[in-house]
Scaffold this active site. Sequence first.
Site, mmCIF file in Angstrom:
data_model
loop_
_atom_site.group_PDB
_atom_site.id
_atom_site.type_symbol
_atom_site.label_atom_id
_atom_site.label_comp_id
_atom_site.label_asym_id
_atom_site.label_seq_id
_atom_site.Cartn_x
_atom_site.Cartn_y
_atom_site.Cartn_z
ATOM 1 N N GLU A 1 -2.997 0.662 -9.181
ATOM 2 C CA GLU A 1 -1.846 1.576 -9.280
ATOM 3 C C GLU A 1 -0.645 0.729 -9.683
ATOM 4 O OE1 GLU A 1 -1.380 5.383 -6.335
ATOM 5 O OE2 GLU A 1 -1.533 3.461 -5.343
ATOM 6 N N ASN B 1 -2.712 6.211 -1.282
ATOM 7 C CA ASN B 1 -2.689 6.314 0.179
ATOM 8 C C ASN B 1 -2.074 7.602 0.693
ATOM 9 O OD1 ASN B 1 -4.120 4.071 1.208
ATOM 10 N ND2 ASN B 1 -2.548 2.791 0.268
ATOM 11 N N SER C 1 0.816 -1.218 0.000
ATOM 12 C CA SER C 1 0.000 0.000 0.000
ATOM 13 C C SER C 1 0.843 1.259 0.000
ATOM 14 C CB SER C 1 -0.848 0.047 1.273
ATOM 15 O OG SER C 1 -1.797 -0.951 1.298
ATOM 16 N N HIS D 1 -0.706 -2.464 -7.283
ATOM 17 C CA HIS D 1 -1.485 -2.128 -6.084
ATOM 18 C C HIS D 1 -2.981 -2.145 -6.393
ATOM 19 C CE1 HIS D 1 -2.463 1.073 -2.811
ATOM 20 N NE2 HIS D 1 -2.691 -0.152 -2.382
HETATM 21 N N1 CAA Z 1 -15.970 -8.397 -1.803
HETATM 22 C C1 CAA Z 1 -16.455 -8.573 -3.051
HETATM 23 N N2 CAA Z 1 -17.514 -7.900 -3.533
HETATM 24 C C2 CAA Z 1 -18.130 -7.031 -2.710
HETATM 25 C C3 CAA Z 1 -17.699 -6.809 -1.388
HETATM 26 C C4 CAA Z 1 -16.567 -7.541 -0.940
HETATM 27 N N3 CAA Z 1 -16.046 -7.370 0.291
HETATM 28 N N4 CAA Z 1 -18.511 -5.886 -0.817
HETATM 29 C C5 CAA Z 1 -19.417 -5.541 -1.744
HETATM 30 N N5 CAA Z 1 -19.190 -6.220 -2.881
HETATM 31 C C6 CAA Z 1 -19.929 -6.105 -4.147
HETATM 32 C C7 CAA Z 1 -21.387 -6.500 -4.003
HETATM 33 O O1 CAA Z 1 -21.560 -7.883 -4.239
HETATM 34 C C8 CAA Z 1 -22.035 -5.666 -5.093
HETATM 35 O O2 CAA Z 1 -21.813 -6.292 -6.348
HETATM 36 P P1 CAA Z 1 -22.821 -6.106 -7.590
HETATM 37 O O3 CAA Z 1 -22.756 -4.673 -7.993
HETATM 38 O O4 CAA Z 1 -22.236 -7.041 -8.595
HETATM 39 O O5 CAA Z 1 -24.168 -6.512 -7.082
HETATM 40 C C9 CAA Z 1 -21.230 -4.368 -5.088
HETATM 41 O O6 CAA Z 1 -19.974 -4.700 -4.476
HETATM 42 C C10 CAA Z 1 -21.906 -3.280 -4.297
HETATM 43 O O7 CAA Z 1 -22.138 -3.805 -3.007
HETATM 44 P P2 CAA Z 1 -23.347 -3.406 -2.074
HETATM 45 O O8 CAA Z 1 -24.512 -2.926 -2.908
HETATM 46 O O9 CAA Z 1 -23.600 -4.503 -1.109
HETATM 47 O O10 CAA Z 1 -22.767 -2.266 -1.165
HETATM 48 P P3 CAA Z 1 -22.264 -0.829 -1.537
HETATM 49 O O11 CAA Z 1 -23.048 -0.231 -2.655
HETATM 50 O O12 CAA Z 1 -22.193 -0.128 -0.245
HETATM 51 O O13 CAA Z 1 -20.784 -1.043 -2.076
HETATM 52 C C11 CAA Z 1 -18.479 -1.053 -1.675
HETATM 53 C C12 CAA Z 1 -19.812 -1.682 -1.318
HETATM 54 C C13 CAA Z 1 -18.172 -1.277 -3.145
HETATM 55 C C14 CAA Z 1 -17.427 -1.726 -0.813
HETATM 56 C C15 CAA Z 1 -18.594 0.489 -1.384
HETATM 57 O O14 CAA Z 1 -19.038 0.681 -0.055
HETATM 58 C C16 CAA Z 1 -17.296 1.211 -1.583
HETATM 59 O O15 CAA Z 1 -16.925 1.533 -2.693
HETATM 60 N N6 CAA Z 1 -16.600 1.519 -0.464
HETATM 61 C C17 CAA Z 1 -15.321 2.212 -0.514
HETATM 62 C C18 CAA Z 1 -14.241 1.239 -0.882
HETATM 63 C C19 CAA Z 1 -12.910 1.901 -1.001
HETATM 64 O O16 CAA Z 1 -12.736 3.087 -0.830
HETATM 65 N N7 CAA Z 1 -11.921 1.078 -1.276
HETATM 66 C C20 CAA Z 1 -10.547 1.515 -1.346
HETATM 67 C C21 CAA Z 1 -9.913 1.302 -0.009
HETATM 68 S S1 CAA Z 1 -8.258 1.886 0.015
HETATM 69 C C22 CAA Z 1 -7.389 0.659 -0.694
HETATM 70 O O17 CAA Z 1 -7.872 -0.378 -1.060
HETATM 71 C C23 CAA Z 1 -5.921 0.903 -0.847
HETATM 72 C C24 CAA Z 1 -5.074 0.577 0.316
HETATM 73 O O18 CAA Z 1 -3.894 0.330 0.061
HETATM 74 C C25 CAA Z 1 -5.528 0.584 1.714
HETATM 75 P P1 NAD Z 2 -4.546 -9.435 5.729
HETATM 76 O O1 NAD Z 2 -4.100 -9.284 7.145
HETATM 77 O O2 NAD Z 2 -5.992 -9.612 5.428
HETATM 78 O O3 NAD Z 2 -3.782 -10.662 5.031
HETATM 79 C C1 NAD Z 2 -2.387 -10.850 5.049
HETATM 80 C C2 NAD Z 2 -2.136 -12.349 4.932
HETATM 81 O O4 NAD Z 2 -0.753 -12.563 4.713
HETATM 82 C C3 NAD Z 2 -2.520 -13.111 6.204
HETATM 83 O O5 NAD Z 2 -3.419 -14.159 5.862
HETATM 84 C C4 NAD Z 2 -1.173 -13.640 6.729
HETATM 85 O O6 NAD Z 2 -1.278 -14.911 7.336
HETATM 86 C C5 NAD Z 2 -0.355 -13.706 5.450
HETATM 87 N N1 NAD Z 2 1.087 -13.651 5.661
HETATM 88 C C6 NAD Z 2 1.782 -12.873 6.526
HETATM 89 N N2 NAD Z 2 3.108 -13.087 6.381
HETATM 90 C C7 NAD Z 2 3.248 -14.020 5.413
HETATM 91 C C8 NAD Z 2 4.363 -14.656 4.787
HETATM 92 N N3 NAD Z 2 5.603 -14.373 5.161
HETATM 93 N N4 NAD Z 2 4.129 -15.551 3.810
HETATM 94 C C9 NAD Z 2 2.868 -15.846 3.430
HETATM 95 N N5 NAD Z 2 1.770 -15.275 3.951
HETATM 96 C C10 NAD Z 2 1.963 -14.369 4.943
HETATM 97 O O7 NAD Z 2 -3.951 -8.166 4.968
HETATM 98 P P2 NAD Z 2 -4.477 -7.480 3.614
HETATM 99 O O8 NAD Z 2 -5.455 -6.441 3.970
HETATM 100 O O9 NAD Z 2 -4.839 -8.544 2.640
HETATM 101 O O10 NAD Z 2 -3.151 -6.718 3.139
HETATM 102 C C11 NAD Z 2 -2.101 -7.399 2.477
HETATM 103 C C12 NAD Z 2 -1.233 -6.403 1.743
HETATM 104 O O11 NAD Z 2 -2.049 -5.666 0.817
HETATM 105 C C13 NAD Z 2 -0.551 -5.355 2.626
HETATM 106 O O12 NAD Z 2 0.704 -5.041 2.070
HETATM 107 C C14 NAD Z 2 -1.505 -4.173 2.540
HETATM 108 O O13 NAD Z 2 -0.878 -2.949 2.803
HETATM 109 C C15 NAD Z 2 -1.931 -4.283 1.084
HETATM 110 N N6 NAD Z 2 -3.224 -3.656 0.766
HETATM 111 C C16 NAD Z 2 -4.252 -3.695 1.654
HETATM 112 C C17 NAD Z 2 -5.470 -3.115 1.315
HETATM 113 C C18 NAD Z 2 -6.620 -3.146 2.264
HETATM 114 O O14 NAD Z 2 -7.586 -2.393 2.064
HETATM 115 N N7 NAD Z 2 -6.615 -3.967 3.281
HETATM 116 C C19 NAD Z 2 -5.623 -2.506 0.063
HETATM 117 C C20 NAD Z 2 -4.558 -2.508 -0.839
HETATM 118 C C21 NAD Z 2 -3.349 -3.078 -0.478
#
Ligand code: CAA
Ligand code: NAD
Length: 284
Positions: A153, A191, A120, A141
């Site tokens: 990304e 991020n 991330s 990503h």
């Molecule tokens: N896994 C798979 N599919 C999922 C799901 C999940 N966990 N949650 C929801 N869905 C699917 C549903 O099945 C539904 O599919 P269809 O359109 O095919 O029917 C669709 O998503 C919409 O779901 P819902 O109607 O139940 O719910 P919603 O309209 O509230 O949408 C959401 C759910 C898509 C998760 C929406 O809330 C959303 O976009 N949230 C923000 C997500 C976001 O910002 N993600 C980025 C996070 S940051 C990141 O990922 C980077 C990082 O490194 C941390």
């Molecule tokens: P998670 O905690 O759901 O899953 C991580 C998994 O990796 C666990 O099942 C753990 O047992 C396994 N693991 C740890 N060390 C390991 C190793 N040495 N070998 C094999 N498996 C190992 O975490 P996540 O949310 O899936 O995040 C995973 C990666 O993706 C991180 O780098 C995170 O920053 C990135 N990421 C997360 C998100 C998010 O929204 N959670 C979005 C984009 C990217």
Amino acid sequence: MNIQSFAVIGAGQMGSGIAQVASQAGLEVQLLDLKEEWVQKGWNRIVKNLSRNVEKKKMTEAEKEDVLSRIHTTVHLEEAVGGADMVVEAVVENMQVKRDLFGKMDDLAPDRAILATNTSSLPITEIAAATKRPEQVIGMHFMNPVPVMKLVEVIRGLATADNVYQTVETLARKMDKTPVEVNDFPGFVSNRVLMPMINEAIYTVYEGVAEPEAVDQVVKLGMNHPMGPLTLADFIGLDTCLYIMETLYEGFGDSKYRPCPLLRKYVKAGWLGRKTGRGFYQYA
Ligand code: CAA
Ligand code: NAD
């Protein structure tokens, strides 16, 4: 390079989603985690997602079985990466863990294999330096939930070769994603923009400005975000949010990225959000 055999390391919420979309794109997929029960958990998540698609008539039962038949699970790294054209690592957001893993994968994967990370926020160049093939290491990503979100990304390390970048971009499109190229800086673009907002939302709770529900309502209803920032933080995982903030804080040395003490406290308590049943909210 035409990618046919694909390995995903880490079967958590991201790894299982990446394995699913890779198989849906027609690739043979090896999915690995450290323990059988964790691989099983990832597999169950994929089955649940695909079954939901069948219920919604977006996929037939036969198509679901076809997707599942291409996903093979293992706990042995050599089995996972030994025949792979490409590997995507999706383990915990920790530089040392990722570097150790990339060193091992470099020894076990075929010379042709591209080694990608779903990190991330961590520097791709530093992860690549743990291998003898930095030109074949790249950031890919995905966003959470992987089957739904369109963005990937794509981040080049300092040494990443052009043909490796092109291969990953083509593969992302094959997975029905939109690749966007960004440079290798802490947090990339996604991020660097998202996480300070989440951290600031946590500060508003920490400072008693509002309750979590109120903070989320303001952003959901006032800015039309699909989820409020605290719901989203619980969804991402509070451990991952903290690691990303630490990377931004260390990487830029700027106090504006200081992780909120409340975020640290929750992570220390094991309140990691949805995945542990408790974060800013409680989950059944
Ligand atoms: N896994 C798979 N599919 C999922 C799901 C999940 N966990 N949650 C929801 N869905 C699917 C549903 O099945 C539904 O599919 P269809 O359109 O095919 O029917 C669709 O998503 C919409 O779901 P819902 O109607 O139940 O719910 P919603 O309209 O509230 O949408 C959401 C759910 C898509 C998760 C929406 O809330 C959303 O976009 N949230 C923000 C997500 C976001 O910002 N993600 C980025 C996070 S940051 C990141 O990922 C980077 C990082 O490194 C941390
Ligand atoms: P998670 O905690 O759901 O899953 C991580 C998994 O990796 C666990 O099942 C753990 O047992 C396994 N693991 C740890 N060390 C390991 C190793 N040495 N070998 C094999 N498996 C190992 O975490 P996540 O949310 O899936 O995040 C995973 C990666 O993706 C991180 O780098 C995170 O920053 C990135 N990421 C997360 C998100 C998010 O929204 N959670 C979005 C984009 C990217």
